[in-house]
Design a protein around this motif. Structure first.
Motif, short mmCIF file in Angstrom:
data_model
loop_
_atom_site.label_atom_id
_atom_site.label_comp_id
_atom_site.label_asym_id
_atom_site.label_seq_id
_atom_site.Cartn_x
_atom_site.Cartn_y
_atom_site.Cartn_z
N ASP A 38 -16.46 -9.83 5.20
CA ASP A 38 -17.24 -8.63 4.85
C ASP A 38 -16.53 -7.85 3.76
O ASP A 38 -16.41 -8.32 2.66
CB ASP A 38 -17.52 -7.78 6.08
CG ASP A 38 -18.45 -8.48 7.07
OD1 ASP A 38 -19.27 -9.32 6.62
OD2 ASP A 38 -18.35 -8.21 8.26
N ASN A 39 -16.02 -6.65 4.09
CA ASN A 39 -15.36 -5.85 3.08
C ASN A 39 -13.85 -5.82 3.29
O ASN A 39 -13.17 -4.90 2.88
CB ASN A 39 -15.94 -4.44 3.02
CG ASN A 39 -15.62 -3.63 4.27
OD1 ASN A 39 -15.43 -4.17 5.34
ND2 ASN A 39 -15.54 -2.33 4.11
N VAL A 40 -13.31 -6.86 3.94
CA VAL A 40 -11.88 -6.96 4.18
C VAL A 40 -11.36 -8.25 3.55
O VAL A 40 -11.98 -9.31 3.70
CB VAL A 40 -11.55 -6.94 5.70
CG1 VAL A 40 -10.08 -7.18 5.95
CG2 VAL A 40 -12.00 -5.62 6.32
N VAL A 41 -10.23 -8.16 2.85
CA VAL A 41 -9.57 -9.34 2.32
C VAL A 41 -8.15 -9.39 2.87
O VAL A 41 -7.55 -8.35 3.16
CB VAL A 41 -9.53 -9.37 0.77
CG1 VAL A 41 -10.90 -9.53 0.19
CG2 VAL A 41 -8.84 -8.16 0.20
N VAL A 42 -7.64 -10.59 3.04
CA VAL A 42 -6.27 -10.79 3.49
C VAL A 42 -5.51 -11.42 2.33
O VAL A 42 -5.87 -12.49 1.85
CB VAL A 42 -6.21 -11.70 4.74
CG1 VAL A 42 -4.76 -11.91 5.16
CG2 VAL A 42 -7.04 -11.10 5.87
N LEU A 43 -4.48 -10.72 1.88
CA LEU A 43 -3.67 -11.22 0.77
C LEU A 43 -2.27 -11.58 1.25
O LEU A 43 -1.73 -10.91 2.13
CB LEU A 43 -3.57 -10.16 -0.33
CG LEU A 43 -4.88 -9.66 -0.94
CD1 LEU A 43 -4.60 -8.57 -1.96
CD2 LEU A 43 -5.65 -10.81 -1.57
N LYS A 44 -1.70 -12.63 0.67
CA LYS A 44 -0.33 -13.03 0.97
C LYS A 44 0.57 -12.62 -0.19
O LYS A 44 0.23 -12.86 -1.35
CB LYS A 44 -0.22 -14.54 1.16
CG LYS A 44 -0.76 -15.05 2.45
CD LYS A 44 -0.50 -16.54 2.58
CE LYS A 44 -1.14 -17.08 3.83
NZ LYS A 44 -0.90 -18.53 3.97
N PHE A 73 -6.62 -5.76 3.58
CA PHE A 73 -7.06 -4.66 2.73
C PHE A 73 -8.57 -4.49 2.88
O PHE A 73 -9.30 -5.47 2.97
CB PHE A 73 -6.77 -4.95 1.25
CG PHE A 73 -5.32 -4.95 0.90
CD1 PHE A 73 -4.71 -3.81 0.41
CD2 PHE A 73 -4.56 -6.10 1.04
CE1 PHE A 73 -3.37 -3.81 0.07
CE2 PHE A 73 -3.22 -6.12 0.69
CZ PHE A 73 -2.62 -4.97 0.22
N GLU A 74 -9.02 -3.25 2.86
CA GLU A 74 -10.45 -2.96 2.82
C GLU A 74 -10.86 -2.81 1.37
O GLU A 74 -10.20 -2.13 0.59
CB GLU A 74 -10.76 -1.68 3.58
CG GLU A 74 -12.23 -1.32 3.56
CD GLU A 74 -12.55 -0.05 4.30
OE1 GLU A 74 -13.74 0.26 4.42
OE2 GLU A 74 -11.62 0.65 4.75
N ILE A 75 -11.98 -3.46 1.00
CA ILE A 75 -12.51 -3.31 -0.35
C ILE A 75 -13.29 -2.00 -0.38
O ILE A 75 -14.30 -1.86 0.30
CB ILE A 75 -13.43 -4.48 -0.74
CG1 ILE A 75 -12.66 -5.79 -0.67
CG2 ILE A 75 -14.00 -4.25 -2.14
CD1 ILE A 75 -13.55 -7.03 -0.82
N ILE A 76 -12.80 -1.03 -1.15
CA ILE A 76 -13.44 0.27 -1.24
C ILE A 76 -14.63 0.22 -2.21
O ILE A 76 -15.70 0.73 -1.93
CB ILE A 76 -12.43 1.35 -1.70
CG1 ILE A 76 -11.26 1.42 -0.71
CG2 ILE A 76 -13.10 2.70 -1.86
CD1 ILE A 76 -11.65 1.68 0.72
N THR A 77 -14.42 -0.40 -3.35
CA THR A 77 -15.48 -0.55 -4.34
C THR A 77 -15.09 -1.64 -5.32
O THR A 77 -13.94 -2.08 -5.35
CB THR A 77 -15.76 0.78 -5.09
OG1 THR A 77 -16.94 0.64 -5.87
CG2 THR A 77 -14.60 1.18 -5.99
#
Length: 94
Positions: free
Chosen positions: A5-11, A20-24
């Motif tokens: 959805d609006n969350v990404v997981v970065l390494k 991280f939540e995608i704000i825009t």
């Protein structure tokens, strides 16, 4: 990059994962950038800007912005977006 959805997981370079939540998303000079807020660090109010690129296989990937001028343009676009978002929120409250 794993996306939900609006969350990404970065390494990071040490293999540590952070959500991280995608704000825009913003378009600047024909490129797309995501503005992200870390979900694990509730005390941090600092946003992270990442450039959306496409790898050889056609997958969307996020890259750090290494050019200072490019970063300043994205930061300026984000500040304008924040002002617009604040104005819209104020209008909704009336």
């Amino acid at each position: 990059m794993e996306e939900m959805d609006n969350v990404v997981v970065l390494k990071d370079e040490n293999g540590v994962e952070t959500e991280f939540e995608i704000i825009t998303d913003l378009e600047v000079d024909g490129n797309v950038y995501y503005i992200l807020y870390p979900l694990d660090d509730e005390e941090s109010e600092e946003a992270v800007a990442m450039k959306v690129d496409v790898d050889e296989e056609g997958n969307e990937i996020l890259s750090e912005i290494e050019d200072d001028e490019e970063f300043e343009k994205v930061a300026s676009a984000y500040e304008k977006w924040l002002e617009t978002a604040d104005e819209e929120e104020f209008e909704d409250e009336e």
